[in-house]
Design a protein around this motif. Structure first.
Motif, mmCIF file in Angstrom:
data_model
loop_
_atom_site.group_PDB
_atom_site.id
_atom_site.type_symbol
_atom_site.label_atom_id
_atom_site.label_comp_id
_atom_site.label_asym_id
_atom_site.label_seq_id
_atom_site.Cartn_x
_atom_site.Cartn_y
_atom_site.Cartn_z
ATOM 1 N N THR A 179 0.845 -1.196 0.000
ATOM 2 C CA THR A 179 0.000 0.000 0.000
ATOM 3 C C THR A 179 0.876 1.239 0.000
ATOM 4 N N ASN A 195 0.665 6.985 3.378
ATOM 5 C CA ASN A 195 -0.217 8.150 3.450
ATOM 6 C C ASN A 195 -0.147 8.743 4.848
ATOM 7 N N HIS A 217 -2.684 9.255 6.827
ATOM 8 C CA HIS A 217 -3.789 8.848 7.682
ATOM 9 C C HIS A 217 -3.203 8.068 8.850
ATOM 10 N N PRO A 218 -3.428 8.496 10.083
ATOM 11 C CA PRO A 218 -2.684 7.896 11.191
ATOM 12 C C PRO A 218 -2.910 6.410 11.411
ATOM 13 N N THR A 219 -4.102 5.952 11.356
ATOM 14 C CA THR A 219 -4.352 4.538 11.625
ATOM 15 C C THR A 219 -5.470 4.086 10.712
ATOM 16 N N ARG A 220 -5.282 2.967 10.079
ATOM 17 C CA ARG A 220 -6.329 2.591 9.137
ATOM 18 C C ARG A 220 -6.225 1.139 8.761
ATOM 19 N N LEU A 227 -7.057 -1.075 5.115
ATOM 20 C CA LEU A 227 -6.709 -0.705 3.751
ATOM 21 C C LEU A 227 -7.767 0.160 3.082
ATOM 22 N N TRP A 252 -3.956 -5.648 10.048
ATOM 23 C CA TRP A 252 -3.961 -4.282 10.568
ATOM 24 C C TRP A 252 -2.733 -3.519 10.094
ATOM 25 N N GLN A 253 -2.959 -2.289 9.672
ATOM 26 C CA GLN A 253 -1.858 -1.448 9.209
ATOM 27 C C GLN A 253 -1.954 -0.089 9.886
ATOM 28 N N SER A 254 -0.808 0.436 10.206
ATOM 29 C CA SER A 254 -0.793 1.743 10.869
ATOM 30 C C SER A 254 -0.075 2.758 9.999
ATOM 31 N N GLY A 255 -0.551 3.971 10.061
ATOM 32 C CA GLY A 255 0.156 5.047 9.392
ATOM 33 C C GLY A 255 1.029 5.792 10.376
ATOM 34 N N GLY A 256 1.155 5.284 11.593
ATOM 35 C CA GLY A 256 2.019 5.923 12.573
ATOM 36 C C GLY A 256 1.368 6.135 13.929
ATOM 37 N N ALA A 257 0.048 6.115 13.981
ATOM 38 C CA ALA A 257 -0.624 6.349 15.264
ATOM 39 C C ALA A 257 -0.688 5.062 16.085
ATOM 40 N N TRP A 295 -6.916 3.428 16.997
ATOM 41 C CA TRP A 295 -7.826 2.726 16.078
ATOM 42 C C TRP A 295 -9.005 2.120 16.844
ATOM 43 N N ARG A 315 -11.415 4.771 17.641
ATOM 44 C CA ARG A 315 -12.117 5.228 16.440
ATOM 45 C C ARG A 315 -13.229 4.274 16.052
#
Lengths: 161, 204
Positions: free
Chosen positions: A87, A90, A92-95, A97, B74-79, B84, B87
């Motif tokens: 992927t 980006n 976006h902090p936590t997501r 896909l 699960w994937q994180s963008g840094g947080a 999550w 949220r």
């Protein structure tokens, strides 16, 4: 910190320093120490609201029955298969896909089915156009065979004579 | 293959990193550890938003079932992972609120004191329940996002960054919601302020 800044701080976060943003805490505490009477006056109204909110707070306890219920449910629920998908990065902090849900094998099958349908559609259109022309080719070919057969028959009969 | 699981953790800065890695391998003990860390707060967040004990428990269960099912991907963008979880809880609560616009404020959890025996104590308990109901009503009457901002700041003690991340907005927007929420709450509670403070004094 100015009086206005302190007023904004407590009207947003209340009077408890623990709830203040870390980067403002020290300067706010310095302000309250330097201006005790003024700070107390500013705090008055906000302290009442904080007390009312405190009174409405709920004790947080570990619910063993709920935990047991969730663990039982989990044991009977298979986890999603691991899908290794590259992927793009980006901010976006936590997501997951997409839309908080990881792509599932079903999603991939849908894509494959869509591709198959499009390919079949293209094939059908091409096939139709070829079939439409093929009647003429067939007629030409049959006529060619007929004329060749006729000339061969003539030649055969001529040679026999 | 397993080395790629829960690949969101590029660093070990997340306090839940080890738990989620174990969760991704299907370890129920990891789920228990995760719940011990976050279940009370997730459930209380749902309770503050919905004011309903049963629905709060259902939301909490759904959050941790999602954590269980999706852990391998699960994937994180840094947080943080907990962001999550919050949220998911927040979104599920919003869904519930939209499904059922009218919230039954009279359904409050039983916070009973086993030492209560006398009539006087019962009266005090009723006063406290009435006080809680009035405050809960004032909170619930706020716009959803102002209510959530107050819950995260006041009841969950989240930092401004964490709260903004959970709400999926920037810090400035979070502070604006918080300030407006508190202002509205002050106005709503002002007519009852004296009686509420008196009840609090009596109970204390």
């Amino acid at each position: 910190m100015t009086k206005q800044q302190y007023q904004d701080l407590v009207s947003t976060y209340g009077v408890h320093p623990a709830r203040w943003p870390e980067d403002l805490r020290l300067s706010a505490l310095t302000f309250t120490q330097a201006n005790q009477d003024l700070a107390a006056k500013i705090n008055e109204g906000e302290a009442v609201l904080d007390s009312l909110l405190d009174a409405a707070s709920l004790p947080e306890t570990v619910n063993d029955l709920l935990m047991a219920r969730i663990i039982t449910a989990a044991k009977n629920t298979p986890q999603q298969e691991f899908l290794h998908i590259e992927t793009p990065a980006n901010d976006h902090p936590t997501r997951f896909l997409a839309d908080d849900e990881p792509p599932t094998p079903i999603t991939n099958w849908k894509k494959m089915a869509a591709t198959l349908l499009i390919t079949m559609g293209i094939g059908f259109v091409l096939g139709q156009s070829l079939t439409a022309n093929s009647e003429y080719y067939m007629a030409d070919t049959l006529l060619a065979f007929n004329s060749e057969a006729e000339s061969s028959a003539n030649l055969w009969s001529e040679s026999n004579q | 293959m397993t080395q790629n699981r829960a690949s969101g953790f590029k660093t070990n800065s997340d306090p839940d990193a080890k738990i989620v890695t174990a969760l991704a391998s299907g370890d129920p003990a990891a789920l228990k550890s995760l719940m011990e860390r976050h279940l009370p707060r997730i459930k209380s967040l749902a309770w503050y938003m919905l004011k309903d004990e049963m629905r709060a428990e259902d939301i909490a269960q759904e959050v941790f079932m999602k954590a269980w099912k999706h852990a391998p991907n699960w994937q994180s963008g840094g947080a943080k992972y907990s962001t999550w979880l919050y949220r998911v809880a927040k979104n599920l609560c919003y869904d519930q609120l939209r499904k059922k616009q009218e919230i039954h404020l009279d359904v409050l959890p039983d916070i009973t004191d086993p030492s209560i025996a006398s009539d006087e104590a019962m009266i005090q308990s009723d006063k406290l329940a009435s006080q809680k109901t009035k405050i809960a009503q004032a909170l619930t009457a706020l716009p959803e996002r102002q209510n959530l901002a107050i819950i995260l700041c006041h009841f969950q003690n989240k930092s401004q960054r964490q709260a903004a991340d959970i709400m999926e907005i920037n810090v400035r927007a979070y502070e604006s919601l918080l300030a407006r929420g508190r202002q509205s709450l002050r106005q709503r509670l002002n007519p009852h302020k004296k009686s509420l403070l008196k009840d609090m004094g009596d109970h204390a």
